[in-house]
Motif scaffolding. Structure first.
Motif, short mmCIF file in Angstrom:
data_model
loop_
_atom_site.label_atom_id
_atom_site.label_comp_id
_atom_site.label_asym_id
_atom_site.label_seq_id
_atom_site.Cartn_x
_atom_site.Cartn_y
_atom_site.Cartn_z
N MET A 127 -9.35 45.12 -16.07
CA MET A 127 -10.32 44.83 -15.02
C MET A 127 -11.71 45.27 -15.47
N SER A 128 -12.72 44.61 -14.98
CA SER A 128 -14.07 45.01 -15.30
C SER A 128 -14.42 46.26 -14.51
N THR A 129 -15.51 46.94 -14.98
CA THR A 129 -15.95 48.16 -14.29
C THR A 129 -16.32 47.85 -12.85
N GLU A 130 -16.95 46.70 -12.66
CA GLU A 130 -17.36 46.33 -11.30
C GLU A 130 -16.16 46.17 -10.39
N GLN A 131 -15.07 45.56 -10.89
CA GLN A 131 -13.88 45.37 -10.07
C GLN A 131 -13.19 46.69 -9.78
N GLN A 132 -13.19 47.61 -10.79
CA GLN A 132 -12.55 48.89 -10.58
C GLN A 132 -13.26 49.69 -9.50
N GLN A 133 -14.58 49.49 -9.36
CA GLN A 133 -15.34 50.25 -8.39
C GLN A 133 -15.30 49.63 -7.00
N THR A 134 -14.87 48.37 -6.91
CA THR A 134 -14.83 47.67 -5.63
C THR A 134 -13.52 47.97 -4.90
N GLU A 135 -13.62 48.58 -3.74
CA GLU A 135 -12.44 48.88 -2.95
C GLU A 135 -12.01 47.63 -2.19
N LYS A 136 -10.74 47.33 -2.28
CA LYS A 136 -10.22 46.16 -1.57
C LYS A 136 -9.93 46.53 -0.12
N ARG A 137 -10.08 45.58 0.74
CA ARG A 137 -9.77 45.77 2.16
C ARG A 137 -9.06 44.54 2.69
N TYR A 138 -8.11 44.76 3.59
CA TYR A 138 -7.47 43.64 4.26
C TYR A 138 -8.41 43.04 5.30
N ASP A 139 -8.24 41.75 5.55
CA ASP A 139 -8.96 41.10 6.62
C ASP A 139 -8.20 41.38 7.91
N PRO A 140 -8.77 42.13 8.83
CA PRO A 140 -8.05 42.49 10.07
C PRO A 140 -7.66 41.28 10.91
N ASP A 141 -8.28 40.13 10.64
CA ASP A 141 -7.94 38.91 11.40
C ASP A 141 -6.85 38.08 10.74
N ASP A 142 -6.32 38.56 9.62
CA ASP A 142 -5.27 37.83 8.91
C ASP A 142 -3.96 37.98 9.66
N ARG A 143 -3.54 36.93 10.34
CA ARG A 143 -2.34 36.98 11.17
C ARG A 143 -1.06 36.80 10.35
N THR A 144 -1.19 36.57 9.04
CA THR A 144 0.01 36.43 8.20
C THR A 144 0.53 37.78 7.73
N LEU A 145 -0.26 38.84 7.96
CA LEU A 145 0.15 40.18 7.56
C LEU A 145 0.52 41.02 8.78
N LYS A 146 1.42 41.95 8.60
CA LYS A 146 1.79 42.88 9.67
C LYS A 146 1.11 44.21 9.40
N PHE A 147 0.10 44.54 10.20
CA PHE A 147 -0.64 45.78 10.00
C PHE A 147 0.05 46.92 10.74
N VAL A 148 0.05 48.10 10.12
CA VAL A 148 0.72 49.26 10.70
C VAL A 148 -0.18 50.49 10.62
N LYS A 149 -0.01 51.39 11.55
CA LYS A 149 -0.78 52.64 11.57
C LYS A 149 0.11 53.77 11.02
N ARG A 150 0.37 53.69 9.72
CA ARG A 150 1.19 54.69 9.05
C ARG A 150 0.51 55.07 7.74
N LYS A 151 0.94 56.17 7.16
CA LYS A 151 0.39 56.59 5.87
C LYS A 151 0.80 55.61 4.79
N ASP A 152 0.05 55.61 3.71
CA ASP A 152 0.40 54.81 2.55
C ASP A 152 1.66 55.44 1.94
N GLU A 153 2.74 54.67 1.85
CA GLU A 153 4.02 55.24 1.43
C GLU A 153 4.23 55.17 -0.08
N ILE A 154 3.17 54.79 -0.82
CA ILE A 154 3.20 54.91 -2.27
C ILE A 154 2.54 56.22 -2.67
N THR A 155 1.36 56.50 -2.09
CA THR A 155 0.61 57.71 -2.46
C THR A 155 0.68 58.82 -1.42
N GLY A 156 1.05 58.47 -0.18
CA GLY A 156 1.07 59.47 0.89
C GLY A 156 -0.26 59.64 1.59
#
Length: 275
Positions: free
Chosen positions: A1-30
């Motif tokens: 990945m480029s430096t610019e991509q590494q520094q860019t934090e990804k975010r979900y689109d809260p209006d994406d109805r194809t995803l199920k959003f949950v209010k829980r901790k990240d279960e990969i990192t905690g």
């Protein structure tokens, strides 16, 4: 990945109805930052796109082309281990075009290397596929046709075959040796610090697929193979389910079966659909 991509934090689109959003901790990192939107994978564990991308890239870097959930099952020390389809990873990791290209090219290379048993014939240089994974004596049909007599070579030392066959260990050429077998036979003994296990061979061939593995020397005596994904006991070499069935709750204790000695053979993986 480029430096610019590494520094860019990804975010979900809260209006994406194809995803199920949950209010829980990240279960990969905690991580439990309440300001980060997380989605639920098919295995029901919560992730955010950044940690999911990092985890899956780490698997590729380790030579694994399948993606498995590392989260712990609730109330246990056992990993989930469910496989995530690439399409799911691509969507929930919000992979960029560059990341998709890297993932897909790497997956293709790793999958081909694992499933294609082929080497260059020492006689004509063409690639020959080995159909019988238990036999080192391989016939090259091109050389055989050109020479008018059967031409066979050793899959291990890549020299014209010497001696009787078929054989699974070596031919009669000087220096023909199986490096992986030598590694198993000569590996040092170790203690597994978090268990009662002492003087255990430090390298094992997976009893299902034959891949050579080391124990991290952290946690219980069971490990999951990075290739076939089967979990087995590093001490007795039985699948974990069998080891635990014969002596329950012996995750850190002695097995019902004696410790397996250093291995003198490497199991051959008989995959579904193989010929």
């Amino acid at each position: 990945m480029s430096t610019e991509q590494q520094q860019t934090e990804k975010r979900y689109d809260p209006d994406d109805r194809t995803l199920k959003f949950v209010k829980r901790k990240d279960e990969i990192t905690g991580d439990d930052d309440p300001n980060i939107l997380r989605a639920e994978m098919s295995c029901k564990h919560a992730v955010d796109p950044n940690t999911l991308t990092s985890w899956c890239r780490s698997l590729l870097d380790q030579g694994q082309y399948k993606f498995f959930c590392p989260a712990l099952k609730e109330g246990t020390t056992e990993k989930c281990g469910q496989e995530w389809p690439y399409d799911e990873v691509r969507k929930l990791a919000v992979l960029t075009t560059e990341e998709q290209r890297y993932f897909e090219e790497t997956v293709a290379v790793l999958a081909a290397a694992e499933h294609c048993e082929y080497k260059s014939c020492p006689g004509c240089g063409t690639f020959v596929e080995r159909e019988d994974l238990t036999n080192l004596n391989v016939n090259c049909i091109i050389c055989t046709a050109e020479k008018g007599s059967i031409f066979e070579f050793c899959w291990q030392c890549l020299k014209p075959w010497k001696g009787p066959g078929p054989r699974s260990d070596r031919c009669h050429n000087d220096g023909c040796t199986n490096i992986e077998l030598d590694t198993l036979r000569n590996c040092p003994l170790i203690d597994l610090p978090d268990t009662v296990v002492k003087n255990c061979p430090s390298i094992r061939a997976c009893p299902t697929c034959g891949k050579l593995l080391e124990h991290s020397q952290v946690g219980c005596k069971n490990i999951r193979c990075t290739r076939c994904r089967v979990e087995f006991c590093f001490v007795c070499l039985e699948p974990t389910v069998i080891c635990q069935a014969t002596r329950q709750e012996s995750w850190y204790g002695l097995c019902a079966k004696e410790m397996a000695p250093k291995q003198n053979s490497i199991p051959v993986w008989k995959q579904r659909g193989s010929h």
